[in-house]
Scaffold this motif. Sequence first.
Motif, PDB file in Angstrom:
ATOM      1  N   HIS A   1       0.789  -1.236   0.000  1.00 31.97           N
ATOM      2  CA  HIS A   1       0.000   0.000   0.000  1.00 31.97           C
ATOM      3  C   HIS A   1       0.822   1.288   0.000  1.00 31.97           C
ATOM      4  CE1 HIS A   1      -2.815  -3.104   1.628  1.00 31.97           C
ATOM      5  NE2 HIS A   1      -3.603  -2.516   0.751  1.00 31.97           N
ATOM      6  N   PHE A   2       2.132   1.170   0.061  1.00 34.02           N
ATOM      7  CA  PHE A   2       2.979   2.367   0.051  1.00 34.02           C
ATOM      8  C   PHE A   2       4.122   2.184  -0.932  1.00 34.02           C
ATOM      9  CE2 PHE A   2       1.213   2.127   4.403  1.00 34.02           C
ATOM     10  CZ  PHE A   2       0.502   3.318   4.414  1.00 34.02           C
ATOM     11  N   LYS A   3       4.624   3.330  -1.397  1.00 32.03           N
ATOM     12  CA  LYS A   3       5.768   3.325  -2.317  1.00 32.03           C
ATOM     13  C   LYS A   3       6.695   4.474  -1.938  1.00 32.03           C
ATOM     14  CE  LYS A   3       3.455   6.198  -5.802  1.00 32.03           C
ATOM     15  NZ  LYS A   3       2.368   6.606  -4.905  1.00 32.03           N
ATOM     16  N   PRO A   4       7.966   4.409  -2.352  1.00 32.45           N
ATOM     17  CA  PRO A   4       8.876   5.517  -2.052  1.00 32.45           C
ATOM     18  C   PRO A   4       8.312   6.853  -2.527  1.00 32.45           C
ATOM     19  CG  PRO A   4      10.102   3.632  -2.850  1.00 32.45           C
ATOM     20  CD  PRO A   4       8.649   3.298  -3.029  1.00 32.45           C
ATOM     21  N   GLY A   5       8.443   7.853  -1.676  1.00 30.96           N
ATOM     22  CA  GLY A   5       7.926   9.178  -1.992  1.00 30.96           C
ATOM     23  C   GLY A   5       6.597   9.496  -1.344  1.00 30.96           C
ATOM     24  N   ASP A   6       5.877   8.470  -0.892  1.00 30.12           N
ATOM     25  CA  ASP A   6       4.594   8.707  -0.221  1.00 30.12           C
ATOM     26  C   ASP A   6       4.813   9.447   1.097  1.00 30.12           C
ATOM     27  OD1 ASP A   6       3.071   7.450  -2.141  1.00 30.12           O
ATOM     28  OD2 ASP A   6       2.891   5.552  -1.045  1.00 30.12           O
ATOM     29  N   GLU A   7       3.944  10.401   1.361  1.00 28.45           N
ATOM     30  CA  GLU A   7       3.947  11.087   2.650  1.00 28.45           C
ATOM     31  C   GLU A   7       2.996  10.339   3.579  1.00 28.45           C
ATOM     32  OE1 GLU A   7       2.964  15.186   1.979  1.00 28.45           O
ATOM     33  OE2 GLU A   7       4.894  15.613   1.019  1.00 28.45           O
ATOM     34  N   VAL A   8       3.502   9.953   4.752  1.00 32.22           N
ATOM     35  CA  VAL A   8       2.723   9.102   5.659  1.00 32.22           C
ATOM     36  C   VAL A   8       2.740   9.651   7.085  1.00 32.22           C
ATOM     37  CG1 VAL A   8       3.097   7.001   4.306  1.00 32.22           C
ATOM     38  CG2 VAL A   8       4.750   7.628   6.094  1.00 32.22           C
ATOM     39  N   PHE A   9       1.813   9.156   7.889  1.00 37.29           N
ATOM     40  CA  PHE A   9       1.825   9.442   9.332  1.00 37.29           C
ATOM     41  C   PHE A   9       1.286   8.215  10.045  1.00 37.29           C
ATOM     42  CE2 PHE A   9      -2.533   9.955   8.596  1.00 37.29           C
ATOM     43  CZ  PHE A   9      -3.259  10.465   9.656  1.00 37.29           C
ATOM     44  N   GLY A  10       1.587   8.113  11.343  1.00 32.05           N
ATOM     45  CA  GLY A  10       1.122   6.934  12.062  1.00 32.05           C
ATOM     46  C   GLY A  10       1.633   6.873  13.487  1.00 32.05           C
ATOM     47  N   ASP A  11       1.435   5.704  14.087  1.00 30.70           N
ATOM     48  CA  ASP A  11       1.742   5.472  15.505  1.00 30.70           C
ATOM     49  C   ASP A  11       2.600   4.212  15.603  1.00 30.70           C
ATOM     50  OD1 ASP A  11       1.782   4.924  18.208  1.00 30.70           O
ATOM     51  OD2 ASP A  11      -0.396   4.775  18.446  1.00 30.70           O
ATOM     52  N   LEU A  12       3.831   4.368  16.092  1.00 29.99           N
ATOM     53  CA  LEU A  12       4.772   3.251  16.180  1.00 29.99           C
ATOM     54  C   LEU A  12       4.781   2.587  17.553  1.00 29.99           C
ATOM     55  CD1 LEU A  12       7.882   4.810  14.344  1.00 29.99           C
ATOM     56  CD2 LEU A  12       5.801   3.816  13.368  1.00 29.99           C
ATOM     57  N   SER A  13       3.865   2.954  18.432  1.00 22.93           N
ATOM     58  CA  SER A  13       3.923   2.459  19.808  1.00 22.93           C
ATOM     59  C   SER A  13       3.685   0.954  19.919  1.00 22.93           C
ATOM     60  CB  SER A  13       2.915   3.202  20.692  1.00 22.93           C
ATOM     61  OG  SER A  13       1.585   2.973  20.253  1.00 22.93           O
ATOM     62  N   ALA A  14       3.032   0.361  18.936  1.00 25.22           N
ATOM     63  CA  ALA A  14       2.773  -1.082  18.988  1.00 25.22           C
ATOM     64  C   ALA A  14       3.813  -1.891  18.218  1.00 25.22           C
ATOM     65  CB  ALA A  14       1.377  -1.382  18.437  1.00 25.22           C
ATOM     66  N   CYS A  15       4.792  -1.217  17.647  1.00 29.87           N
ATOM     67  CA  CYS A  15       5.778  -1.931  16.815  1.00 29.87           C
ATOM     68  C   CYS A  15       7.209  -1.476  17.077  1.00 29.87           C
ATOM     69  CB  CYS A  15       5.427  -1.791  15.332  1.00 29.87           C
ATOM     70  SG  CYS A  15       5.240  -0.087  14.751  1.00 29.87           S
ATOM     71  N   GLY A  16       7.506  -1.111  18.340  1.00 23.49           N
ATOM     72  CA  GLY A  16       8.887  -0.821  18.698  1.00 23.49           C
ATOM     73  C   GLY A  16       9.239   0.628  18.947  1.00 23.49           C
ATOM     74  N   TRP A  17       8.269   1.556  18.841  1.00 20.69           N
ATOM     75  CA  TRP A  17       8.547   2.977  19.034  1.00 20.69           C
ATOM     76  C   TRP A  17       9.649   3.430  18.073  1.00 20.69           C
ATOM     77  CZ3 TRP A  17       5.551   5.609  22.834  1.00 20.69           C
ATOM     78  CH2 TRP A  17       4.749   4.785  23.605  1.00 20.69           C
ATOM     79  N   GLY A  18      10.405   4.481  18.392  1.00 21.23           N
ATOM     80  CA  GLY A  18      11.553   4.837  17.569  1.00 21.23           C
ATOM     81  C   GLY A  18      11.439   6.063  16.690  1.00 21.23           C
TER      82      GLY A  18
END
Length: 323
Positions: A85-102
Amino acid sequence: MKAIISPKYGSPDVLELKEVEKPVPTEEEVLVKIRAASINFGNLVLLKGEPHLARLAFGLRRPKYPIPGGDVAGIVEAVGENVRHFKPGDEVFGDLSACGWGSFAEYATAPEQALALKPTNISFEEAAAAPMAGVTALQGLRDKGMIQSGQKVLINGASGGVGTFAVQIAKSLGANVTGVCSTRNIEILQSLEADHVIDYTKDDFTQNAKKYDLILGVNGSHPISAYKRVLKPSGIFVHVGGAETQMYQTLMLGPFISMTSKKKMSSLLQKSNQEDLHFLKKLLETGKVKSVIDRQYKLNEVADAFRYFEEGHAQGKVVISIH
């Protein structure tokens, strides 16, 4: 790459800016060049290791996740071969708290389920302010609070990160919203079109005659008996944050109150969810919800950002600008 490292539990003084190895995405992951991140209460728990029960998830003696930061916004730099669902250049946002933070770093990897395309009409900073706080507000109101259009909803702690999103989301769902805040934050809630604003320094809402269908407790130290008093006969109280004693009261006494009366008292543990992130994205795109940002800091100022955040007076979100 540069990253903020938390080698042990403690105050913001333990945080160090270091050069670390740039992460490489697995077949199922996305590599994000981070443009912005933000601070939430969960970040403070991860930093301090308090309450101590949290160490069961975060590491008993030292942080299991040395790079803090959950909220993220940035640009996809590379994707694993199984990412669809994503490709290089895509602008994204999200929450990393369930997958290691960072996210307090220049780059991070994440499974695609943790991300969504960033709304094109907002900045990276505005996007980074939204995921954890916005989804927490949404889950508290909709899933735990079962909010309905036309209901009278009270948000205690309405001027902070979760609170500002809760006011707007409740309004977008058709509720009549009362926000509780201090004198200095009244204008913020008025700008978010709260129907009523209560200044807690002058008026104790738990002593008023007004009753509410739903109360979202984002901050404060009232005993849950006080919240119960101002609920309608079938009203719902949802504890999201506030004094630790209030949390334990809700966990221990809430089930008993819920079983012995029509009033329901529950506590929310937010869970990152891509479907909810997409729901939040639509609200941001349509302008029904906006991120309220108090202050912005650079990556090398994260310790200062934490010091400000833990004072507890932030108006909306504290954001970290990285690139």
